[in-house]
Motif scaffolding. Structure first.
Motif, PDB file in Angstrom:
ATOM      1  N   LEU A 104       0.851  -1.169   0.000  1.00 46.85           N
ATOM      2  CA  LEU A 104       0.000   0.000   0.000  1.00 46.85           C
ATOM      3  C   LEU A 104       0.893   1.226   0.000  1.00 46.85           C
ATOM      4  CD1 LEU A 104      -2.974   0.929   0.182  1.00 46.85           C
ATOM      5  CD2 LEU A 104      -2.663   1.071   2.645  1.00 46.85           C
ATOM      6  N   TYR A 105       0.666   2.161  -0.962  1.00 45.77           N
ATOM      7  CA  TYR A 105       1.525   3.324  -1.119  1.00 45.77           C
ATOM      8  C   TYR A 105       0.693   4.605  -1.034  1.00 45.77           C
ATOM      9  CZ  TYR A 105       4.976   0.066  -3.106  1.00 45.77           C
ATOM     10  OH  TYR A 105       5.850  -0.957  -3.319  1.00 45.77           O
ATOM     11  N   ILE A 106       1.305   5.647  -0.418  1.00 42.57           N
ATOM     12  CA  ILE A 106       0.789   7.011  -0.535  1.00 42.57           C
ATOM     13  C   ILE A 106       1.790   7.751  -1.412  1.00 42.57           C
ATOM     14  CG2 ILE A 106       0.143   9.103   0.684  1.00 42.57           C
ATOM     15  CD1 ILE A 106      -0.478   7.448   3.115  1.00 42.57           C
ATOM     16  N   VAL A 107       1.361   8.153  -2.615  1.00 47.41           N
ATOM     17  CA  VAL A 107       2.267   8.621  -3.661  1.00 47.41           C
ATOM     18  C   VAL A 107       2.055  10.116  -3.890  1.00 47.41           C
ATOM     19  CG1 VAL A 107       3.078   8.212  -6.004  1.00 47.41           C
ATOM     20  CG2 VAL A 107       2.023   6.343  -4.719  1.00 47.41           C
ATOM     21  N   PRO A 108       3.135  10.920  -3.941  1.00 51.00           N
ATOM     22  CA  PRO A 108       2.990  12.357  -4.207  1.00 51.00           C
ATOM     23  C   PRO A 108       2.684  12.602  -5.671  1.00 51.00           C
ATOM     24  CG  PRO A 108       5.296  11.806  -4.070  1.00 51.00           C
ATOM     25  CD  PRO A 108       4.567  10.552  -3.701  1.00 51.00           C
ATOM     26  N   VAL A 109       2.052  13.713  -5.979  1.00 50.14           N
ATOM     27  CA  VAL A 109       1.636  14.003  -7.333  1.00 50.14           C
ATOM     28  C   VAL A 109       2.819  14.212  -8.267  1.00 50.14           C
ATOM     29  CG1 VAL A 109       1.482  16.513  -7.014  1.00 50.14           C
ATOM     30  CG2 VAL A 109      -0.014  15.373  -8.681  1.00 50.14           C
ATOM     31  N   ASP A 110       3.982  14.621  -7.731  1.00 53.28           N
ATOM     32  CA  ASP A 110       5.154  14.897  -8.576  1.00 53.28           C
ATOM     33  C   ASP A 110       6.165  13.776  -8.541  1.00 53.28           C
ATOM     34  OD1 ASP A 110       5.835  15.187  -5.965  1.00 53.28           O
ATOM     35  OD2 ASP A 110       6.878  17.132  -6.193  1.00 53.28           O
ATOM     36  N   LEU A 111       5.750  12.547  -8.237  1.00 54.09           N
ATOM     37  CA  LEU A 111       6.692  11.420  -8.174  1.00 54.09           C
ATOM     38  C   LEU A 111       7.339  11.184  -9.537  1.00 54.09           C
ATOM     39  CD1 LEU A 111       7.883   8.920  -6.706  1.00 54.09           C
ATOM     40  CD2 LEU A 111       5.906   7.643  -7.583  1.00 54.09           C
ATOM     41  N   ASP A 112       8.708  11.101  -9.527  1.00 55.04           N
ATOM     42  CA  ASP A 112       9.468  10.743 -10.733  1.00 55.04           C
ATOM     43  C   ASP A 112      10.577   9.807 -10.286  1.00 55.04           C
ATOM     44  OD1 ASP A 112      10.835  10.442 -13.069  1.00 55.04           O
ATOM     45  OD2 ASP A 112      10.950  12.590 -13.534  1.00 55.04           O
ATOM     46  N   PRO A 113      10.375   8.501 -10.375  1.00 58.89           N
ATOM     47  CA  PRO A 113      11.355   7.540  -9.836  1.00 58.89           C
ATOM     48  C   PRO A 113      12.670   7.548 -10.592  1.00 58.89           C
ATOM     49  CG  PRO A 113       9.670   6.423 -11.115  1.00 58.89           C
ATOM     50  CD  PRO A 113       9.231   7.834 -11.002  1.00 58.89           C
ATOM     51  N   ASP A 114      12.694   8.188 -11.737  1.00 56.59           N
ATOM     52  CA  ASP A 114      13.956   8.240 -12.485  1.00 56.59           C
ATOM     53  C   ASP A 114      14.758   9.498 -12.171  1.00 56.59           C
ATOM     54  OD1 ASP A 114      13.543   5.820 -14.005  1.00 56.59           O
ATOM     55  OD2 ASP A 114      11.942   6.898 -15.037  1.00 56.59           O
ATOM     56  N   GLN A 115      14.292  10.286 -11.181  1.00 53.58           N
ATOM     57  CA  GLN A 115      15.005  11.491 -10.750  1.00 53.58           C
ATOM     58  C   GLN A 115      15.486  11.324  -9.308  1.00 53.58           C
ATOM     59  OE1 GLN A 115      15.731  14.063 -12.765  1.00 53.58           O
ATOM     60  NE2 GLN A 115      14.682  13.005 -14.474  1.00 53.58           N
ATOM     61  N   ILE A 116      16.528  12.098  -8.929  1.00 50.57           N
ATOM     62  CA  ILE A 116      17.116  12.025  -7.577  1.00 50.57           C
ATOM     63  C   ILE A 116      16.407  13.030  -6.681  1.00 50.57           C
ATOM     64  CG2 ILE A 116      19.221  12.298  -6.210  1.00 50.57           C
ATOM     65  CD1 ILE A 116      19.156   9.848  -8.032  1.00 50.57           C
ATOM     66  N   ASP A 117      16.066  12.575  -5.486  1.00 49.22           N
ATOM     67  CA  ASP A 117      15.464  13.452  -4.489  1.00 49.22           C
ATOM     68  C   ASP A 117      16.595  14.271  -3.865  1.00 49.22           C
ATOM     69  OD1 ASP A 117      14.327  14.649  -2.244  1.00 49.22           O
ATOM     70  OD2 ASP A 117      12.942  12.973  -1.939  1.00 49.22           O
ATOM     71  N   PRO A 118      16.563  15.608  -3.981  1.00 54.04           N
ATOM     72  CA  PRO A 118      17.669  16.432  -3.462  1.00 54.04           C
ATOM     73  C   PRO A 118      17.796  16.347  -1.944  1.00 54.04           C
ATOM     74  CG  PRO A 118      15.813  17.801  -4.117  1.00 54.04           C
ATOM     75  CD  PRO A 118      15.528  16.431  -4.611  1.00 54.04           C
ATOM     76  N   ASN A 119      16.736  15.988  -1.253  1.00 52.80           N
ATOM     77  CA  ASN A 119      16.805  15.928   0.214  1.00 52.80           C
ATOM     78  C   ASN A 119      17.408  14.619   0.703  1.00 52.80           C
ATOM     79  OD1 ASN A 119      15.601  18.453   0.524  1.00 52.80           O
ATOM     80  ND2 ASN A 119      13.555  17.569   0.342  1.00 52.80           N
ATOM     81  N   THR A 120      17.192  13.524  -0.062  1.00 46.03           N
ATOM     82  CA  THR A 120      17.703  12.216   0.389  1.00 46.03           C
ATOM     83  C   THR A 120      18.931  11.786  -0.416  1.00 46.03           C
ATOM     84  OG1 THR A 120      16.269  11.013  -1.144  1.00 46.03           O
ATOM     85  CG2 THR A 120      15.386  11.541   1.023  1.00 46.03           C
ATOM     86  N   GLY A 121      19.137  12.383  -1.588  1.00 47.61           N
ATOM     87  CA  GLY A 121      20.261  11.980  -2.440  1.00 47.61           C
ATOM     88  C   GLY A 121      20.008  10.649  -3.129  1.00 47.61           C
ATOM     89  N   GLU A 122      18.809  10.106  -3.080  1.00 44.68           N
ATOM     90  CA  GLU A 122      18.467   8.843  -3.722  1.00 44.68           C
ATOM     91  C   GLU A 122      17.276   9.063  -4.673  1.00 44.68           C
ATOM     92  OE1 GLU A 122      17.649   6.107  -0.649  1.00 44.68           O
ATOM     93  OE2 GLU A 122      19.707   6.017   0.120  1.00 44.68           O
ATOM     94  N   ALA A 123      16.955   7.982  -5.434  1.00 46.20           N
ATOM     95  CA  ALA A 123      15.837   8.083  -6.361  1.00 46.20           C
ATOM     96  C   ALA A 123      14.554   8.384  -5.599  1.00 46.20           C
ATOM     97  CB  ALA A 123      15.675   6.777  -7.151  1.00 46.20           C
ATOM     98  N   GLN A 124      13.680   9.170  -6.247  1.00 45.55           N
ATOM     99  CA  GLN A 124      12.440   9.572  -5.588  1.00 45.55           C
ATOM    100  C   GLN A 124      11.565   8.353  -5.284  1.00 45.55           C
ATOM    101  OE1 GLN A 124      10.234  12.641  -7.529  1.00 45.55           O
ATOM    102  NE2 GLN A 124      12.049  13.884  -7.996  1.00 45.55           N
ATOM    103  N   GLU A 125      10.887   8.382  -4.135  1.00 46.93           N
ATOM    104  CA  GLU A 125      10.021   7.310  -3.679  1.00 46.93           C
ATOM    105  C   GLU A 125       8.682   7.896  -3.237  1.00 46.93           C
ATOM    106  OE1 GLU A 125      12.082   5.372  -0.557  1.00 46.93           O
ATOM    107  OE2 GLU A 125      13.423   4.245  -1.884  1.00 46.93           O
ATOM    108  N   PRO A 126       7.680   6.997  -3.001  1.00 52.26           N
ATOM    109  CA  PRO A 126       6.409   7.484  -2.471  1.00 52.26           C
ATOM    110  C   PRO A 126       6.579   8.166  -1.118  1.00 52.26           C
ATOM    111  CG  PRO A 126       6.138   5.284  -3.370  1.00 52.26           C
ATOM    112  CD  PRO A 126       7.611   5.574  -3.370  1.00 52.26           C
ATOM    113  N   ILE A 127       5.528   8.849  -0.670  1.00 49.39           N
ATOM    114  CA  ILE A 127       5.559   9.531   0.619  1.00 49.39           C
ATOM    115  C   ILE A 127       5.770   8.513   1.736  1.00 49.39           C
ATOM    116  CG2 ILE A 127       4.195  10.919   2.230  1.00 49.39           C
ATOM    117  CD1 ILE A 127       2.810  12.160  -0.179  1.00 49.39           C
ATOM    118  N   THR A 128       5.015   7.430   1.705  1.00 45.67           N
ATOM    119  CA  THR A 128       5.188   6.369   2.698  1.00 45.67           C
ATOM    120  C   THR A 128       4.641   5.075   2.119  1.00 45.67           C
ATOM    121  OG1 THR A 128       4.749   5.686   4.975  1.00 45.67           O
ATOM    122  CG2 THR A 128       2.952   6.793   3.821  1.00 45.67           C
TER     123      THR A 128
END
Length: 846
Positions: A104-128
């Motif tokens: 079960l995922y809570i997904v943000p509207v701007d999710l792009d798994p092929d981009q790096i999350d600047p806050n975590t330094g890793e690929a973007q993931e769902p909210i939780t």
């Protein structure tokens, strides 16, 4: 005599054999119906299990999407309260236990798994994410066993990319919360993808299909109503496959290219081309495609079912029918052989005496047969002449009604009655093509049963729509010698068999312009084809009906043209144009009346008195007709008189047909004049301002004929008379459906007590309420939730389409449709709620 006995015995044996075969056919037909009903119930049970999975996921995801904590959640769920997380966790636990949802995922509207999350330094993931039941598990060994296992990579990227596409779909169609209505959240799935659920994936036998699954998502919105993301659930393919009880069921979504086949290879593979096309396999005695009740934004989920024919032939009732057939054949053979042996013994015993008696009897018999044949031929000739005279007289009455501008219903009724008088074993109906050109409605059918009339009244035109619908579709004569074996009657065979009808011949009514405007049908209570004189009868009836219909339509078009021309002349000062056109039409109508009067005059001038005198002579000498014709002075002139009278009738018939051809030419000229004026007509917009009362009266006018035939009275209670903006034609169709449904609900109510009440009242929030109230059979309380479902019906012979289609149409009109009833036998009230103003003042959605 004894030879005739042998023949009769053999014929009796053949008749017994035919009876055995006919009984076997009836038993197999009933067994096939029972088998198909049982198979359909089994298919519905499987569909209910699949519907449960989609319904549980949709309800759970929609509940999470509406939680206040979810609507205000930040990008990393740092502000998600403990209560909200506990609620989501419990919903996830229930989904896992109930329908085996793995993640079960809570997904943000701007999710792009092929981009790096600047806050975590890793690929973007769902909210939780909630996936506690699958983490670290795979098919070979679970970590809880205490044995060290091989690590398997959990792959989420395919799920995340599909969620990104789903979010784009939500953003395009539902960018903010105002685009959804109340709890009617949209939902979407997609093609199967590799998930991170490895609970059924084994390193020792790595099959990617074992961890492939379906991603199902609904949107959730921020406090300000903007799209904030989606709630997604994942179900493995093996879970969906386990729902299927056997290899005879397949879950299919053509638009997404998804195919959930059963675990075992079998029946469905033999029908693969029909499974891929999502169509029933016609080679199977039972095969069906059942739409699933899944909320799905793209396409539709369907359950394909197809049972091997061996299931049918192994049923107890089928085997019993086959055994009965074998026993029947043996009994027929034994009885026939016994009777033949007895006849042979009697023949040998009486051979000497029979020789002399047969010679004497043969001479007497030959002379008697000769006289009887002469008598029968003479009687048949006289009877045929009398019936022909009666038919011509009746057709004369039809032409007189046409010439005196009587209503088309009266003209067609007179024509039908003339045919039924000419051939008493025939039942006749005349059907008319409706204004849309898609259905046939009854023009005249006085001798058909009420159930038969209800069946054919409003039947769709098509190649499989009984005999009349097929004849109107192909514009060719359709001969159905045996309704019990003709596939065009398959859906309505029970109703027809109850009416005692076994054969039907239908011929299209074609106008002079080549268009089909109706059909003439003859029904028999025995299975056979038409004789030559019956074909001539239906040809003549079709021509007369075409003239009557064309003249009626021309009169109606002339009246409409007159009103249009008078209005145009008043506005543009060109009254002389309207006068000229009406003058041309009037001249043509004068010619029509002259031709009709001439045909009627010729029929009235027939010397029928002489024929009546011949009939009286035949009646007086009926006991010795052959001697009367051979010896009496008047009797010797009787054959010559019949020949001359037949020739005279033929000449008069030719003159009448010539006048009818003139009628067709005059009517065609009127049509051409009217068609020139129709070029100026303009179509109205889909959405328009109308008086609601006018729409209701239009619907009652369309149904007036059917209501009158069924003795239904209408009570009008117009408490308000508002003007609304809506789709005039679509609202009219909804009201016609509700009125027709109310009429059918009162089939068992005494004719003098059948009543429909139409009530119009105001309602809050700028809405108006229209109630259609009947005092019919009523509705059980447990049927309220299913009454508008596709295919659900409580009426014998019904299809369950009318109320379902009306419910869909009302949604398109931005309204709602509901039903109330106090129970069986208390009647029902269907309430239609409509807005006074069209939302956003836009076109009706398709």
């Amino acid at each position: 005599m004894f030879r005739m006995s042998y023949v009769l015995i053999i014929l009796l044996g053949a008749l017994m054999t035919y009876g055995v075969r006919y009984q076997r056919s009836l038993a197999l037909d009933q067994a096939r119906i029972n088998y198909q009903l049982d198979s359909y119930d089994e298919s519905l049970q499987s569909a209910d299990e699949v519907n449960h999975i989609f319904h549980a996921m949709y309800q759970g995801l929609r509940t999470i999407a509406r939680l206040p904590g979810v609507r205000t959640i930040d990008r990393y769920a740092l502000d998600l309260s403990a209560d909200s997380r506990t609620t989501i966790q419990e919903i996830y636990n229930n989904l896992y236990e109930d329908v085996a949802v793995s993640e079960l995922y809570i997904v943000p509207v701007d999710l792009d798994p092929d981009q790096i999350d600047p806050n975590t330094g890793e690929a973007q993931e769902p909210i939780t994410t909630f996936d506690e039941f699958i983490v670290g598990k795979h098919a070979d060994l679970a970590p809880s066993s205490g044995v060290e296992t091989e690590e398997i990579e959990e792959i989420e990227i395919y799920e995340y990319r599909l969620m990104k596409r789903q979010l784009a779909w939500f953003g395009e169609r539902y960018p903010d919360e105002s685009y959804i209505g109340g709890l009617e959240f949209p939902a979407i799935s997609g093609p199967t993808v590799i998930t991170c659920d490895n609970t059924r994936y084994a390193p020792s036998n790595p099959i990617e299909r074992d961890r492939s699954g379906l991603v199902y998502s609904v949107p959730f919105y921020a406090a300000d109503g903007s799209l904030k993301g989606c709630i997604s659930a994942v179900v493995l393919i093996p879970v969906m496959r386990e729902v299927l009880p056997s290899d005879e069921f397949v879950i299919r979504h053509a638009e997404h290219g998804v195919l959930f086949e059963p675990s075992a290879a079998g029946r469905w593979l033999e029908s693969r081309e029909f499974v891929d096309a999502v169509e029933p396999d016609p080679s199977l005695i039972y095969s069906d495609v059942i739409p699933l009740e899944a909320v799905e934004g793209v396409g539709e989920w369907k359950l394909w079912a197809g049972f091997d024919n061996a299931r049918f032939w192994n049923r107890l009732d089928v085997r019993a029918a086959l055994r009965s057939e074998t026993v029947g054949y043996l009994m027929s053979a034994v009885i026939t052989a016994s009777m033949l042996a007895i006849a042979w013994m009697a023949t040998r015993h009486n051979r000497t005496m029979r020789s002399f008696v047969q010679q004497l009897e043969q001479r007497v018999s030959d002379r008697t047969i000769e006289l009887e044949q002469q008598t029968l031929r003479l009687r048949a000739q006289i009877s045929e002449r009398l019936r022909s005279e009666m038919l011509i007289s009746d057709q004369n009455g039809v032409l007189e009604r046409l010439a005196t501008n009587q209503p088309i219903e009266a003209v067609l009724l007179a024509l039908v009655k003339s045919i039924e008088r000419y051939q008493s074993q025939l039942l006749c109906s005349i059907m008319l093509v409706d204004d849309d050109g898609t259905r046939l409605v009854i023009g005249a059918a006085p001798s058909l049963s009420p159930a038969h009339r209800d069946l054919i009244d409003g039947i769709e035109i098509g190649p499989m729509a009984c005999a009349c619908g097929a004849a109107a579709h192909t514009a060719q004569r359709v001969i159905v010698k045996n309704i019990a074996t003709d596939e065009r009657w398959e859906r309505h065979r029970d109703v027809i068999s109850e009416s005692g009808i076994h054969a039907c011949w239908s011929q299209p009514i074609v106008t002079s312009s080549g268009t089909v405007c109706g059909t003439v049908a003859l029904y028999l209570r025995e299975p056979r084809g038409p004789h030559e004189n019956e074909l001539r009868l239906i040809d003549d009836a079709t021509r007369l009906a075409a003239v009557a219909i064309e003249r009626t339509r021309s009169e109606r078009e002339r009246e409409e043209l007159h009103r249009a021309l008078v209005g145009a002349s008043r506005q543009a000062g060109k009254a002389e144009v309207a006068t000229g056109v009406l003058h041309n039409v009037g001249n043509s109508l004068n010619s029509v009346n002259i031709a009709a009067d001439e045909a009627a005059r010729q029929i009235r001038s027939l010397p029928l008195g002489d024929l009546a005198e011949v009939s009286r002579l035949v009646d007086r000498h009926q006991s010795d007709l052959a001697g009367f014709v051979a010896t009496d002075e008047k009797g010797r002139h009787l054959p010559a008189f019949l020949r001359e009278f037949s020739a005279h009738l033929s000449r008069e018939q030719a003159r009448i047909l010539q006048e009818l051809e003139s009628l067709e030419k005059y009517l065609d000229h009127i049509k051409q004049v009217v068609s020139m004026q129709q070029k100026h007509a303009r179509t109205s917009e889909v959405v328009e301002s109308v008086r609601l009362i006018d729409v209701i009266e239009q619907a009652l006018g369309i149904s007036a004929g059917s209501l009158e035939r069924h003795s239904v009275s209408v009570v009008r209670e117009y408490l308000v008379e508002p003007a609304i903006r809506t789709d005039y034609h679509q609202l009219t169709q909804v009201l016609v459906n509700l009125i027709n449904n109310a009429k059918q609900a009162m089939a068992d109510v005494p004719a003098h007590d059948r009543r429909i009440t139409i009530r119009v009242a105001s309602q809050a929030d700028d809405q108006v309420r229209v109630e259609v109230i009947d005092n019919g059979c009523g509705i059980q309380s447990d049927h309220f939730t299913r009454i508008f479902e596709h295919g659900f019906t409580t009426r014998k012979g019904g299809h369950g389409f009318g109320l379902h289609a009306s419910s869909l149409s009302v949604r398109q009109l931005h309204g709602s449709l509901s039903v109330t009833s106090d129970g069986v036998g208390t009647g029902a009230t269907f309430a239609l709620h409509l807005p006074l103003h069209w939302p956003h003042d836009q076109e009706v959605p398709s």
